[in-house]
Design a protein around this motif. Structure first.
Motif, short mmCIF file in Angstrom:
data_model
loop_
_atom_site.label_atom_id
_atom_site.label_comp_id
_atom_site.label_asym_id
_atom_site.label_seq_id
_atom_site.Cartn_x
_atom_site.Cartn_y
_atom_site.Cartn_z
N ALA A 106 -56.04 -27.53 -12.67
CA ALA A 106 -55.26 -28.40 -13.54
C ALA A 106 -55.73 -28.26 -14.99
O ALA A 106 -54.91 -28.21 -15.92
N LEU A 107 -57.05 -28.14 -15.18
CA LEU A 107 -57.58 -28.00 -16.54
C LEU A 107 -57.10 -26.70 -17.17
O LEU A 107 -56.65 -26.68 -18.33
N VAL A 108 -57.20 -25.60 -16.41
CA VAL A 108 -56.72 -24.32 -16.93
C VAL A 108 -55.24 -24.42 -17.27
O VAL A 108 -54.79 -23.97 -18.33
N ALA A 109 -54.47 -25.05 -16.38
CA ALA A 109 -53.03 -25.20 -16.63
C ALA A 109 -52.79 -26.01 -17.89
O ALA A 109 -51.95 -25.67 -18.71
N PHE A 110 -53.56 -27.08 -18.05
CA PHE A 110 -53.38 -27.93 -19.22
C PHE A 110 -53.65 -27.13 -20.50
O PHE A 110 -52.88 -27.19 -21.46
N LEU A 111 -54.73 -26.34 -20.48
CA LEU A 111 -55.08 -25.57 -21.67
C LEU A 111 -54.03 -24.52 -22.00
O LEU A 111 -53.67 -24.35 -23.16
N VAL A 112 -53.52 -23.83 -20.99
CA VAL A 112 -52.50 -22.83 -21.31
C VAL A 112 -51.15 -23.49 -21.63
O VAL A 112 -50.32 -22.92 -22.33
N ALA A 113 -50.97 -24.72 -21.15
CA ALA A 113 -49.71 -25.40 -21.43
C ALA A 113 -49.64 -25.86 -22.88
O ALA A 113 -48.57 -25.92 -23.46
N LEU A 114 -50.81 -26.16 -23.46
CA LEU A 114 -50.80 -26.68 -24.84
C LEU A 114 -49.99 -25.80 -25.78
O LEU A 114 -49.09 -26.30 -26.46
N PRO A 115 -50.28 -24.48 -25.85
CA PRO A 115 -49.47 -23.68 -26.76
C PRO A 115 -48.10 -23.28 -26.22
O PRO A 115 -47.21 -22.96 -27.00
N THR A 116 -47.91 -23.30 -24.90
CA THR A 116 -46.66 -22.74 -24.38
C THR A 116 -45.57 -23.78 -24.12
O THR A 116 -44.41 -23.44 -24.01
N MET A 117 -45.95 -25.06 -24.04
CA MET A 117 -44.99 -26.03 -23.56
C MET A 117 -43.83 -26.27 -24.52
O MET A 117 -42.79 -26.76 -24.13
N ARG A 118 -44.00 -25.89 -25.78
CA ARG A 118 -42.89 -26.08 -26.71
C ARG A 118 -41.90 -24.93 -26.65
O ARG A 118 -40.84 -24.99 -27.28
N LEU A 119 -42.28 -23.88 -25.94
CA LEU A 119 -41.33 -22.79 -25.77
C LEU A 119 -40.19 -23.27 -24.89
O LEU A 119 -40.41 -23.98 -23.92
N VAL A 120 -38.97 -22.87 -25.24
CA VAL A 120 -37.87 -23.30 -24.38
C VAL A 120 -37.52 -22.20 -23.39
O VAL A 120 -37.73 -21.01 -23.64
N SER A 121 -36.97 -22.65 -22.31
CA SER A 121 -36.27 -21.84 -21.32
C SER A 121 -36.95 -20.52 -21.01
O SER A 121 -38.08 -20.48 -20.58
#
Lengths: 337, 251
Positions: free
Chosen positions: A101-116
């Motif tokens: 979950a921690l790894v996912a959270f860290l990689v999600a930080l920069p990618t989550m604003r990407l759409v679709s």
């Protein structure tokens, strides 16, 4: 939120409980062949992987192409904690989930604003990166040789590594996690996630904190994948990067699609189908892979919503691909929000 | 005297086009205001500026004293501005109830832990709001129906219910009468008046004058991005600038 009023709500859970914890173990014990236990455990682990994918792709509508890597992070966490620190399953189970979950959270930080589709490609890249780390960081992960996990399943020092005990442990953890995922996806929280899948701009206008919720769904699903990884590591006693490569991510995605996007029972059935079918078709030799492909192809063709789905897989993909070319209001940042 | 919504010198440029050009306007608590203008006048853009969908190029928008420039859309929504969409945007693969519950859960956020361990109070508050909103638009009997299966007119009310479930302070309806026949439009007008009667501040963005003129207390008129008139319907109806914009008198 709608439930059928014709029969009491507890009937189905009780039936499933009896099947998983009484009927199936009885059948397994009567055959008493390690192979059948292995298949049952594998099927259960993939049920959990498919259910966790259901949360992020089926409910929140994020096309996730790197899920197996988080499964791998969980498995490697368990294996390394066992071999380097001597921790047992009792500790590695939650820790694997948390590290994934921690790894996912860290990689999600920069990618989550990407759409679709940009997000889908980012998850693909993340999955490959994690896979390459497992493969190439030889001093830490032992690279392609894999790691022998010296400890089997146990709970507070009490060994659970017998065939039946292993089955029961795996089944208990998987059922608990699937129930948790069910609560997450069939709640108002789940509805907020669904609204993001349906129309994220509109969800935003309804006050839904879309970016935060996507992060949560992504992180939570990685947690459950990590838990599955820990089960896998202790159950088989040996892991290698090949177990977590891209094709496994696609297999998990296929389970969710065949079962039906947005439906948890669908995800479970899809996992069972795609694990048990290839095993059942072993007699066909190499043709069995073609058969599995045919099942997927036919299900998309004739069951666009999968067996029990809320959304058609093609619609979701079309929406995702289409958004890449859709012009944004402010002209800037196509693919970025 | 502070207004509920204050728009000050708002402008929005798309490339070379000034879609909204230096508009100053306000809405007071409890008003029912119409925003009209011919096609391409900038109504929807102004609307998007208010709801935070589109950032301003210049000027300020204040809601209940708080500047909302640059705030995220969901933040603006949680401040109490709720909207419907011109081109219906219901969540098609969700039930009517679930659709409306999104409005409630958006403003009463439920976290993953609440969902896991069942914070019953929060969930009850959400379901209460959802049922109240469904009741207000008369869709309780189709609560379990899939939104995509509703007829067009019903889906309009579904959108309004979803907006009401947010318990907004300010409701903006974007062309609610578009695509409705005369009877349906009359029903809608009565419904909007009823909502207003319950104390809700409403802005009605409309292409068609009739609905606006019949129910609004005050009307703002936009043409080519500028505000050309602002006043009660009877004054607007005779305003030469408005007539020119609508009928194209000059030329």
């Amino acid at each position: 939120m709608s439930a059928s009023k014709s029969r009491p709500q507890w009937v189905l859970p009780v039936l499933i409980g009896l099947l998983v914890f009484a009927a199936l173990p009885a059948v397994l014990a009567s055959f008493d062949r390690g192979y059948f236990y292995q298949i049952a455990n594998l099927a259960l682990i993939f049920v959990l992987l498919s259910a966790s994918m259901h949360l992020v792709t089926g409910v929140a509508g994020l096309l996730h192409l790197g899920h197996a890597a988080f499964y791998g992070v969980g498995a490697y966490t368990a294996a390394l904690l066992t071999t380097k620190l001597g921790l047992g399953f009792t500790w590695t189970l939650p820790l694997s989930g948390l590290v994934a979950a921690l790894v996912a959270f860290l990689v999600a930080l920069p990618t989550m604003r990407l759409v679709s589709i940009y997000f889908a490609v980012a998850t693909l890249a993340i999955g490959q990166m994690l896979y390459l780390v497992m493969l190439n960081w030889v001093e830490f992960t032992k690279g392609p040789n894999g790691i022998i996990v010296t400890k089997g399943l146990e709970l507070f020092g009490f060994s659970l590594s017998g065939r039946l005990a292993t089955y029961y442990t795996v089944a208990a953890v998987v059922v608990l996690c699937v129930v948790a995922i069910g609560r997450l996806s069939h709640s108002y929280y789940g509805n907020a996630l669904r609204s993001i899948r349906e129309d994220d701009q509109c969800a935003d206008a309804m006050g839904v904190r879309t970016v935060r919720l996507k992060m949560e769904a992504f992180t939570l699903s990685a947690f459950f994948a990590g838990v599955a990884g820990s089960l896998w590591a202790h159950m088989t006693g040996y892991i290698s990067p090949g177990d977590f490569k891209f094709s496994e991510s696609i297999l998990i995605l296929a389970m969710v699609v065949v079962g039906g996007l947005g439906s948890l029972p669908g995800a479970v059935i899809g996992a069972l189908l795609l694990i048990l079918l290839p095993e059942g078709l072993r007699g066909l030799g190499d043709f069995r892979n073609i058969m599995v492909g045919m099942v997927m192809f036919l299900s998309i063709l004739f069951l666009p919503k999968g067996l029990l789905g809320e959304v058609s897989a093609l619609r979701l993909v079309r929406q995702q691909l289409g958004a890449a070319w859709r012009r944004t209001d402010n002209g800037i940042g196509i693919g970025w929000r | 005297m502070t207004h509920l919504l204050e728009i000050e010198n708002a402008s929005r440029r798309f490339g070379g086009v000034l879609a909204v050009n230096d508009v100053t306007a306000h809405v007071d608590e409890g008003e029912l205001v119409g925003l009209i203008g011919p096609n391409g006048a900038g109504k929807t853009t102004l609307f998007n500026l208010i709801s935070g969908f589109t950032p301003l190029s210049a000027g300020t928008v204040r809601f209940a004293g708080t500047p909302i420039n640059g705030l995220r859309t969901n933040r603006v929504a949680r401040l109490g501005i709720s909207r419907t969409f011109q081109n219906l945007r219901v969540f098609p693969n969700m039930s009517v109830f679930d659709n409306v519950s999104v409005g409630a859960v958006g403003t009463l956020p439920q976290g993953p832990l609440d969902a896991l361990f069942g914070a019953a109070k929060r969930a009850d508050a959400i379901s209460e709001r959802t049922w109240a909103a469904l009741e207000a638009v008369g869709l309780t009997h189709v609560a379990d129906e899939l939104a995509a299966n509703l007829p067009y007119g019903r889906r309009k009310y579904l959108e309004i219910a979803r907006a009401l479930a947010m318990q907004p302070r300010f409701l903006i309806l974007d062309e609610p009468a578009a695509g409705l026949n005369d009877t349906e439009t009359r029903e809608l007008a009565a419904f909007i008046k009823r909502l207003h009667g319950q104390g809700l501040t409403i802005m009605l963005v409309e292409h068609d004058m009739n609905l606006v003129m019949s129910i609004c207390q005050r009307v703002l008129v936009l043409a080519t991005g500028r505000k050309i008139a602002d006043g009660p319907p009877e004054v607007i109806r005779q305003d030469p600038a408005v007539l020119e914009a609508y009928l194209g008198v000059d030329a």
